[in-house]
Motif scaffolding. Sequence first.
Motif, PDB file in Angstrom:
ATOM      1  N   MET A   1     -14.613  31.641  29.295  1.00  0.00           N
ATOM      2  CA  MET A   1     -15.294  31.758  30.587  1.00  0.00           C
ATOM      3  C   MET A   1     -16.224  32.969  30.623  1.00  0.00           C
ATOM      4  O   MET A   1     -17.288  32.924  31.255  1.00  0.00           O
TER       5      MET A   1
ATOM      6  N   GLN B   1     -20.032  32.564  31.501  1.00  0.00           N
ATOM      7  CA  GLN B   1     -20.597  33.268  32.650  1.00  0.00           C
ATOM      8  C   GLN B   1     -21.793  34.118  32.239  1.00  0.00           C
ATOM      9  O   GLN B   1     -22.823  34.143  32.912  1.00  0.00           O
TER      10      GLN B   1
ATOM     11  N   ILE C   1     -17.873  26.205  35.295  1.00  0.00           N
ATOM     12  CA  ILE C   1     -16.774  26.849  34.587  1.00  0.00           C
ATOM     13  C   ILE C   1     -15.445  26.250  35.016  1.00  0.00           C
ATOM     14  O   ILE C   1     -14.590  25.921  34.181  1.00  0.00           O
TER      15      ILE C   1
END
Length: 217
Positions: free
Chosen positions: A51, A55, A64
Amino acid sequence: YSRHEGDFHAENICIGDGEIIFDFVAPDTRIDNIQLGVPVSVNIDNGIAAMALAQIAGATAGEIRNAMLSFGGVDRRFDFHVRRDDMVYISDYAHHPEEIRQSILSIKQLYNNRRIKAIFQPHLYSRTHDFYKEFADALSLLDDVVLLDIYPAREEPIPGATSKLIYDNLRPGIRKTMCHKQDFLDCVKEKDFDVLVTLGAGDIENYAKEITDILNN
């Protein structure tokens, strides 16, 4: 990144009822209630790393969240074949003692106070001969274990190296069964469990559909 601290980390980790849910915290954002598609504890750390990269690359919170929930994991690793409120069946390629230990600990976290049964097919005579005590220690974390014959793979038999080495070293009081591969489906038909896990790197995976059909009928 870190599970509990660092620029990217997890907070409010909840493990139970077959799910792992946590909040993902990044330096400039937070995504609450991330649910793991493959609810194994180690995937919390793996998920934070994935993640974080997503991101940084510009993925949205929704992308996500959906990606983490839909991730199906690696083939034959913690595969859910049946996932109902009353019955769960997981197959796992784990075939070393520590892999088995971690798999069982993850299942016990997910399904605390549920009846868990493991069917283990040892892989290789040499591995069984060398690590039977470690296998027994890991499997003894459960209360109900079925041991199949060793899957020989590339080896010739070693005198005295059988599944009984593991069987004899399981902790006292555990419910334990020795079973030939051609008969082990009878143990499944009893349905005397809430969670079933089949473990091993041999051909036990080939029976996943038959086991699934038994549990769904």
